[in-house]
Motif scaffolding. Structure first.
Motif, mmCIF file in Angstrom:
data_model
loop_
_atom_site.group_PDB
_atom_site.id
_atom_site.type_symbol
_atom_site.label_atom_id
_atom_site.label_comp_id
_atom_site.label_asym_id
_atom_site.label_seq_id
_atom_site.Cartn_x
_atom_site.Cartn_y
_atom_site.Cartn_z
ATOM 1 N N ALA A 897 0.824 -1.205 0.000
ATOM 2 C CA ALA A 897 0.000 0.000 0.000
ATOM 3 C C ALA A 897 0.860 1.257 0.000
ATOM 4 O O ALA A 897 0.600 2.218 -0.740
ATOM 5 N N THR A 898 1.903 1.279 0.801
ATOM 6 C CA THR A 898 2.774 2.450 0.854
ATOM 7 C C THR A 898 3.594 2.584 -0.418
ATOM 8 O O THR A 898 3.858 3.696 -0.886
ATOM 9 N N ILE A 899 4.000 1.454 -0.978
ATOM 10 C CA ILE A 899 4.702 1.492 -2.272
ATOM 11 C C ILE A 899 3.786 2.080 -3.338
ATOM 12 O O ILE A 899 4.199 2.904 -4.158
ATOM 13 N N VAL A 900 2.514 1.663 -3.327
ATOM 14 C CA VAL A 900 1.524 2.212 -4.260
ATOM 15 C C VAL A 900 1.403 3.720 -4.077
ATOM 16 O O VAL A 900 1.396 4.484 -5.056
ATOM 17 N N SER A 901 1.309 4.132 -2.828
ATOM 18 C CA SER A 901 1.175 5.559 -2.541
ATOM 19 C C SER A 901 2.373 6.347 -3.056
ATOM 20 O O SER A 901 2.226 7.405 -3.683
ATOM 21 N N TYR A 902 3.553 5.819 -2.833
ATOM 22 C CA TYR A 902 4.775 6.518 -3.268
ATOM 23 C C TYR A 902 4.850 6.579 -4.793
ATOM 24 O O TYR A 902 5.110 7.638 -5.373
ATOM 25 N N PHE A 903 4.660 5.455 -5.463
ATOM 26 C CA PHE A 903 4.741 5.443 -6.931
ATOM 27 C C PHE A 903 3.687 6.368 -7.553
ATOM 28 O O PHE A 903 3.959 7.057 -8.540
ATOM 29 N N SER A 904 2.477 6.358 -6.995
ATOM 30 C CA SER A 904 1.426 7.223 -7.521
ATOM 31 C C SER A 904 1.831 8.687 -7.437
ATOM 32 O O SER A 904 1.644 9.455 -8.390
ATOM 33 N N ALA A 905 2.393 9.057 -6.309
ATOM 34 C CA ALA A 905 2.813 10.449 -6.138
ATOM 35 C C ALA A 905 3.942 10.816 -7.087
ATOM 36 O O ALA A 905 3.950 11.906 -7.676
ATOM 37 N N GLU A 906 4.886 9.915 -7.263
ATOM 38 C CA GLU A 906 6.036 10.225 -8.106
ATOM 39 C C GLU A 906 5.659 10.330 -9.582
ATOM 40 O O GLU A 906 6.202 11.150 -10.324
ATOM 41 N N VAL A 907 4.722 9.496 -10.025
ATOM 42 C CA VAL A 907 4.295 9.581 -11.423
ATOM 43 C C VAL A 907 3.629 10.915 -11.700
ATOM 44 O O VAL A 907 3.863 11.555 -12.732
ATOM 45 N N THR A 908 2.780 11.364 -10.784
ATOM 46 C CA THR A 908 2.067 12.627 -11.011
ATOM 47 C C THR A 908 3.009 13.818 -11.010
ATOM 48 O O THR A 908 2.686 14.856 -11.589
ATOM 49 N N ARG A 909 4.182 13.675 -10.374
ATOM 50 C CA ARG A 909 5.121 14.805 -10.351
ATOM 51 C C ARG A 909 5.863 14.963 -11.674
ATOM 52 O O ARG A 909 6.387 16.028 -11.978
ATOM 53 N N GLY A 910 5.957 13.897 -12.456
ATOM 54 C CA GLY A 910 6.550 13.982 -13.788
ATOM 55 C C GLY A 910 8.032 14.280 -13.816
ATOM 56 O O GLY A 910 8.521 14.868 -14.782
ATOM 57 N N LEU A 984 -3.598 -7.820 -4.546
ATOM 58 C CA LEU A 984 -3.769 -7.346 -5.924
ATOM 59 C C LEU A 984 -5.059 -6.543 -6.055
ATOM 60 O O LEU A 984 -5.131 -5.598 -6.849
ATOM 61 N N ASN A 985 -6.079 -6.912 -5.285
ATOM 62 C CA ASN A 985 -7.305 -6.125 -5.300
ATOM 63 C C ASN A 985 -7.076 -4.713 -4.780
ATOM 64 O O ASN A 985 -7.816 -3.790 -5.109
ATOM 65 N N LEU A 986 -6.048 -4.557 -3.967
ATOM 66 C CA LEU A 986 -5.675 -3.236 -3.485
ATOM 67 C C LEU A 986 -4.821 -2.502 -4.509
ATOM 68 O O LEU A 986 -5.030 -1.315 -4.791
ATOM 69 N N ALA A 987 -3.859 -3.212 -5.099
ATOM 70 C CA ALA A 987 -2.943 -2.570 -6.038
ATOM 71 C C ALA A 987 -3.554 -2.350 -7.411
ATOM 72 O O ALA A 987 -3.196 -1.401 -8.116
ATOM 73 N N GLY A 988 -4.503 -3.228 -7.809
ATOM 74 C CA GLY A 988 -5.072 -3.144 -9.142
ATOM 75 C C GLY A 988 -5.731 -1.816 -9.463
ATOM 76 O O GLY A 988 -5.382 -1.155 -10.465
ATOM 77 N N PRO A 989 -6.693 -1.357 -8.669
ATOM 78 C CA PRO A 989 -7.304 -0.057 -8.950
ATOM 79 C C PRO A 989 -6.302 1.084 -8.925
ATOM 80 O O PRO A 989 -6.408 2.035 -9.715
ATOM 81 N N ALA A 990 -5.316 0.985 -8.020
ATOM 82 C CA ALA A 990 -4.296 2.037 -7.968
ATOM 83 C C ALA A 990 -3.456 2.047 -9.238
ATOM 84 O O ALA A 990 -3.129 3.110 -9.776
ATOM 85 N N LEU A 991 -3.098 0.856 -9.724
ATOM 86 C CA LEU A 991 -2.332 0.769 -10.966
ATOM 87 C C LEU A 991 -3.130 1.331 -12.138
ATOM 88 O O LEU A 991 -2.597 2.070 -12.972
ATOM 89 N N GLU A 992 -4.402 0.991 -12.194
ATOM 90 C CA GLU A 992 -5.240 1.495 -13.276
ATOM 91 C C GLU A 992 -5.347 3.020 -13.214
ATOM 92 O O GLU A 992 -5.236 3.701 -14.230
ATOM 93 N N HIS A 993 -5.566 3.553 -12.019
ATOM 94 C CA HIS A 993 -5.668 5.002 -11.872
ATOM 95 C C HIS A 993 -4.360 5.686 -12.234
ATOM 96 O O HIS A 993 -4.345 6.743 -12.887
ATOM 97 N N LEU A 994 -3.263 5.075 -11.834
ATOM 98 C CA LEU A 994 -1.951 5.657 -12.110
ATOM 99 C C LEU A 994 -1.660 5.653 -13.607
ATOM 100 O O LEU A 994 -1.217 6.660 -14.175
#
Length: 1322
Positions: A897-910, A984-994
């Protein structure tokens, strides 16, 4: 005041002398009237005179109770030198109480009442009317009796007429000895007979006792006839309707007296049937009886339309738009609830109940039609996905939950609400019987009619055994065979000696019986059971191992546990016994009970599903043992049972079932407690399960934490959580909001709650913890949550050398990247900016360090940042990066979950460079990328969306931002087993959103990679990838919405359907039903799966209005083109009316679609902005089409009607038609502001740019719908504002609507309504 001072003793003496002379000499009353009138006028007395009226009545009673005196009084009334209303009021205080001793005088009073009481306009137009009403109030005290402080003549008139009729009812009751049977045992008015010492001469001595008794009997009949006339007369019945509308408690007491009279009066039996019928109607349905002259015409009727029953008249109009169109909002909500990307804090039961009440009010449908439509909506939901596609999405069990559990509970709550009201408000057995039988009878009629829709009732393959079992149970019952529950558990259709095929119909009936909505008499309904059997099947085993044996005391052996896990409980008693074992049993028994609760009883135990989810929620917050002591949390002892529960409810279907039942807030509170406790423990404790599996505190924490994060979109920026100044909408929730909702149930807990669903949720909340819970109650969770938000909002900072967090980071880096020890130093340097570490320690420590989970989560962002930086600089290879992160996630699964949070933030920063997915360093999508791309194009083309080429940069190799490439590479390392599925049910929606937030074609690349990993998920992945287009292009969203309108109205010839209606909008779900790949997806399905990811939903507000107007224009053009020739034919006018009726039906359907989309997409915030911003600006702008400029066609009118329906439907869906929902608290301010805009425009204070016909249609339509469907809204509007609106409507000659608006505006507008009613004689 001036007139009163001029009336003095000399004037009284003069009038009295003239009266006595005329009486003694038998003079002409007309001559007397002329003399008195002349004398009074000469001294400045204005006629009619209340002083003269008082003098004449006092003269008659009782010294001059002779015919000559009555004739003089009658002539004074006829010539209006005395106010008739005042005279009748004076007579009511004298003649009624003396009706037995002076029946002739009472008869004369009744005749005068019949002659003058119904001429309200004539009487109220007389001079000094206000003074007359004030004087009447001083004499009769009706404002004090009714508890209304008012001096408005209109309000006093309502009280006056009401008091006259009430006095007549009490008089009739007293004449037959029934007054003592009333609750008050008396009357508010002087009706009790009084003994009088009368002069025999004045009684003319010839009046005998028999004649008096005969006259009394005739008078009693005349009293009842007068009551009927008051209820039937147009003027007085509408006055009484105002009393019913605004004096409910008094009206209830009044109707109880009428009911007593109807049930027991002997005089009533001798009357003509019309009087009896009107009184019976008053008891059975006051709305129909009292408002027969008061109903505001539908605004459709003003255009030669006759509004009849919606299902009868408008069911099949306009190209496939059938009765199902009435329930379109329900169809959309039911389908929307199946989206697995998020959950809802509000129970689906509560939302559906509100929608049902709104649709019932607006469509004016009977409850029989409502229940039938509701079941059909739920059945369509199931049939739409009989064979759903593979993927991490809710499947058939969730849809069956909506049909057999949620829908049944909605119906049960509606029935319970009605029956509770009947119990509280009526002490009469007759009244209670009539009310209680209402909705319950309608349910029976609806279910019996449902049997005719066999195509909807066909069970999906997996449900056939349950349906056959239900049919077999009914067959054995009807046949009279002595079969117990044990037989019902194991019997199948193959066991029966004859064919016994069941359907979803049998399961619906069983669900209703389980909730006491029906009894077993339903088994005898025509067609429910076609054949009978004479004996029990011989193939049934004699030794039972299921629920029957368990209820008889059988031990929980492994065989028994497996049997109970695999088959659902059928009754509350069964599931309650399991819960008691989970609370009081041994450790092994509690584990077994938890497994049973999370088995078939949860997934498809539809008859007990609400109890199952409530019990599981309670078990997640077990009570503190009485003998507990020490610092360690008592939850530690419950770890094995808690872990079974957490794993058991983790599947997507189960989470959605909890969401549908409204338990997400309570579930979140329990999970936060578990996470706080187990996340703070050092992982040196473990437990061995019955299966031999060993679990640790890390495992319990990870399971709880992963489940908790599914309850809100944790990886989305906080700015997306709210719209405007309103709370979160849809699934965009925060932990604070979830706890706020949970705590709200505590505030309103107890049986005093009127809403049965909220009462159930309140009981669950109070049973787990009687005190409010806040995020501050969980310090460790709060620290992580703050760090999580900070990570999303800004680049990662704050790691200080030598701190505990820095030491944990070093430990984790050395653990997951131990195979590249030569590079450890570089990795540490990249992380902390320093080459120092926090000590070495042995290799075993790095393999599995004993660190509490919260400490690990706090360090994970820095570990991920260090690893990603090392990979970007070539220190770590992509494979090593992903392997290390996977090792970290294996060590503590919650770190994902925290890895998801970090990667999501870093992608949006570009700030990270893209990497090429070449198949060497990173996995390659080339194997099936073109196929995925082609499938996406097919999906979009089928919905009518025109998009540019999906290829990015021609033949350029596929590339992804480094964090996204690392994230997708990490996820595809997971196995698709049950254990990994939870995460994966936790990471899947996050991956799709990212991926969706990255430039095209990132999402197709991700879908291609995952399609290679999980081929059986290919349809789901392709469909998910197709949604990305709409996130990058608002124009594509508008095109999709346009396709939704066109499909619903049947305005195009799309490849899906050209018939319109629900079938075209939602189709048959999606999946590979055709050869060659995924089938076309209906536009409604696609939109419902897209809108949650649209970041700027406010742009949809204006576009929905624009699309609605364009749709209305298409409908109007259809009228013009289709009707022009037919109107020239002999029956052309009749066809024109039918064509207009069909068009308005389609306009209403289009508005219903627009309102549903707005409600689902933006909720309260979007609807609020519609009223505040969009509608006012639209009306002030210029919107002219070629058709409007030519001054022809129905387009302007249809536009106004469409906007009126849109506004009222949006408000009803969001706020409700009553004031029971929490959202309704925001309604008054919004409605007042909108009504102020309407009034100001009507007053000419605001310049409008729209067509006048559009404005007229909108205002009249909006007001008409509010009066007819949402009168509660009008009560929340300022009285002066309602009067302004009423005046504006009268300037348009909309007197009926102006009157209706005031009539439902409450006691404050009752007087104005009465005055307008009499003035216009509507």
């Amino acid at each position: 005041m001036e007139m009163t001072t001029r009336w003095n003793c000399s004037i009284s003496d003069s009038v009295l002398e003239l009266t006595k002379v005329a009486q003694e000499n038998g003079g002409d009353p007309l001559l007397w009237a002329a003399q008195v009138s002349s004398n009074l006028t000469s001294v400045g007395i204005t006629l009619p005179s209340i002083e003269l009226a008082d003098l004449l009545v006092s003269h008659i009673f009782w010294e001059n109770n002779v015919s000559t005196a009555w004739k003089i009084l009658e002539k004074a009334l006829a010539l209006k030198i005395v106010p008739p209303l005042f005279v009748l009021g004076l007579l009511s205080t004298r003649a009624v109480s003396c009706r037995r001793s002076c029946p002739a005088a009472f008869r004369l009073y009744l005749e005068l009442l019949k002659l003058h009481a119904f001429s309200l306009k004539e009487n109220t137009d007389l001079p000094n009317h206000q003074k007359t009403m004030n004087s009447l109030d001083e004499i009769l005290h009706f404002s004090k009796i009714f508890g209304m402080q008012t001096n408005e003549s209109g309000s006093l008139l309502v009280l006056y007429v009401f008091s006259l009729v009430w006095q007549l009812v009490d008089t009739a009751l007293d004449d037959e000895g029934l007054l003592e049977l009333t609750p008050e045992n008396n009357s508010r008015w002087p009706v009790k007979p009084q003994d009088m010492d009368l002069d025999v001469d004045n009684m003319h001595d010839e009046i005998r006792k028999e004649h008096r008794q005969r006259l009394q009997a005739i008078n009693s009949i005349m009293v009842i006839e007068l009551i009927g006339q008051f209820l039937q007369n147009k003027a007085t019945s509408r006055i009484l309707y105002l009393a019913r509308q605004n004096m409910f408690k008094h009206w209830e007491s009044f109707t109880q007296r009428v009911q007593l009279l109807v049930a027991n009066s002997s005089a009533l039996r001798n009357l003509k049937s019309s009087t009896v019928e009107v009184l019976l109607l008053l008891i059975s349905d006051t709305n129909k009886t009292m408002s027969q002259h008061f109903q505001v015409r539908s605004f459709l009727q003003s255009h030669s339309m006759v509004q009849s029953r919606p299902l009868a008249a408008f069911a099949g109009l306009s190209l496939g738009i059938s009765r199902s169109g009435l329930w379109l909002p329900l169809d959309l909500f039911f389908e929307d609830a199946m989206d697995g990307s998020g959950v809802n804090a509000t129970s689906a039961i509560e939302i559906i109940t509100g929608l049902v009440k709104s649709l019932q009010a607006i469509n004016a449908t009977t409850w029989h039609e409502i229940f039938l439509g509701l079941w059909m909506v739920a059945l369509r939901l199931v049939q739409r996905e009989r064979d759903p596609i593979e993927g991490p999405v809710p499947r058939l069990n969730t849809r069956l939950c909506m049909l057999l559990s949620v829908t049944t509970l909605v119906v049960a709550d509606l029935v319970e609400e009605e029956e509770s009201v009947a119990k509280n408000e009526s002490n009469s057995a007759l009244g209670r019987k009539q009310q209680v039988s209402g909705k319950r009878t309608d349910l029976v009629l609806g279910l019996q009619n449902l049997h005719d829709y066999q195509s909807l009732l066909a069970p999906p393959e997996s449900v056939i055994p349950a349906a056959n079992q239900a049919a077999a149970k009914a067959m054995m019952f009807v046949s009279g065979t002595n079969a117990g529950t044990a037989y019902h558990e194991c019997i199948t259709s193959s066991d029966m000696p004859i064919n016994c095929s069941g359907s979803l119909y049998h399961l619906i009936v069983e669900a209703c019986i389980a909730r006491n909505l029906l009894d077993t008499s339903a088994y005898f309904w025509p067609g429910y059971v076609d054949v009978h059997i004479n004996q029990l099947p011989h193939t049934i085993p004699t030794q039972m191992t299921g629920w029957s044996a368990f209820m008889k005391g059988a031990a929980l052996t492994p065989v028994m546990i497996n049997a109970l896990v695999s088959s659902p409980a059928s009754s509350f008693a069964e599931i309650n016994k399991v819960f008691e074992i989970a609370v009081k049993g041994s450790t092994d028994e509690r584990i077994a009970a938890a497994s049973i609760l999370c088995g078939a009883s949860l997934s498809h135990g539809w008859n007990v599903q609400e109890h199952t989810v409530y019990f599981i929620t309670k078990l997640l917050s077990p009570p503190v043992p009485v003998n507990h002591c020490g610092n360690e949390s008592y939850l530690i002892d419950h770890a094995p049972m808690l872990n079974v529960l957490l794993v058991g409810i983790a599947p997507v279907d189960c989470v959605q079932i909890f969401s549908l039942h409204g338990l997400v807030p309570e579930l979140a509170g329990s999970l936060m407690t578990i996470c706080e406790v187990f996340g703070s423990c050092v992982p040196d404790i473990s437990w061995t399960m019955i299966t031999g599996e060993e679990i640790s505190v890390h495992a319990v924490f990870s399971n709880a934490f992963a489940l908790l994060l599914k309850l809100w979109r944790f990886n989305h920026p906080p700015i997306e959580y709210g719209v405007g100044d309103v709370p979160p909408v849809g699934s965009q929730l925060t932990p604070e909001y979830l706890l706020l909702v949970r705590n709200s149930y505590l505030v309103s807990s107890g049986n005093s709650l009127k809403d049965p669903n909220r009462r159930r949720l309140a009981q669950v909340a109070s049973s787990t913890s009687s005190k409010p819970i806040f995020v501050d109650s969980f310090p460790k969770l709060k620290v992580w949550y703050r760090q999580h938000l900070a990570c999303i909002a800004s680049p990662l900072t704050g790691l200080v050398n030598g701190t505990p967090v820095h030491c944990t980071v070093d430990t984790l880096l050395n653990m997951v990247y131990k195979k590249i020890s030569a590079r450890n130093q570089s990795v540490n340097t990249a992380t902390s900016g320093s080459s120092s570490s926090c000590g070495t320690g042995s290799e075993d420590v790095y393999l599995r360090p004993k660190i509490p989970a919260w400490d690990i989560l706090e360090a994970v962002p820095f570990v991920a940042d260090a690893a990603l930086t090392a990979c970007a600089h070539g220190i770590l290879s992509p494979r090593e990066l992903c392997t290390g992160l996977k090792d970290l996630a294996d060590y503590l699964p919650a770190t994902l979950a925290t890895i998801v949070s970090y990667f999501s933030a870093e992608v949006t920063r570009g700030v990270w460079k893209s990497v090429f997915m070449n198949g060497t360093d990173w996995p390659s999508p080339a194997a099936n990328f073109s196929n995925v791309e082609e499938q996406i194009k097919k999906i979009l083309a089928a919905t009518g969306v025109d998009i540019p080429s999906l290829a990015a940069g021609g033949s350029s190799p596929a590339a992804l931002p480094l964090p996204l490439a690392a994230f997708v590479s990490l996820t595809i390392t997971y196995k698709l087993d049950k254990a990994s599925q939870r995460f994966l049910n936790l990471a899947g929606p996050a991956l799709e959103h990212l991926a969706a937030g990255c430039p095209w074609p990132c999402m197709p690349i991700v879908a291609s990679l995952w399609t290679q990993k999980a081929k059986r998920w290919s349809d789901f992945l392709v469909f998910s990838a197709s949604r990305t287009v709409f996130l990058h292009s608002n124009d594509a969203v508008v095109q999709l919405l346009r396709s939704c309108f066109s499909a619903t109205l049947g305005l195009n010839s799309s490849c899906i359907s050209n018939n319109g209606g629900i079938g075209s909008l939602l189709g048959h779900g999606f999946g590979s039903h055709f050869s060659g790949g995924i089938s076309p997806v209906a536009p409604g399905i696609l939109y419902l799966r897209v809108y949650r990811s649209i970041r700027d939903i406010m742009f949809l507000r204006d576009n929905i209005v624009s699309l609605l107007m364009r749709t209305v224009e298409d409908i109007a053009n259809g009228i013009s083109s289709e009707s022009s020739e037919r109107l020239k034919k002999p029956n052309g006018l009749k066809y024109g009316h039918a064509s207009l009726a069909a068009s308005i039906t389609r306009v209403k359907l289009a508005a219903s679609l627009g309102a549903s989309i707005m409600f689902l997409t933006g909720g309260l915030g979007l609807v609020q902005s519609l009223f505040k911003e969009t509608l006012p600006s639209w009306f002030m702008s210029i919107h002219r089409t070629k058709q409007e400029c030519n001054g022809s066609g129905m387009l302007p009118m249809l536009r106004g009607y469409a906007l009126a329906y849109l506004a009222v439907l949006c408000g009803a869906f969001t706020w409700g038609v009553a004031s029971s929902s929490s959202a309704s608290k925001r309604r008054p301010n919004i409605i007042r502001n909108h009504m102020e805009f309407l009034a100001s425009a009507l007053d000419g204070k605001i310049s409008l740019g729209c067509d006048p016909a559009t404005w007229h249609a909108y205002v009249s339509g909006f007001m008409s719908l509010m009066v007819r469907c949402t009168p509660t809204w009008i009560l929340e509007v300022n009285v002066e504002l309602l009067k302004r609106l009423s005046k504006g409507l009268r300037r348009w000659s909309e007197e009926e609507l102006a009157l209706a608006l005031l009539g439902v505006g409450g006691a404050s507008t009752m007087g104005s309504a009465a005055e307008l009613m009499i003035e216009t004689e509507i």
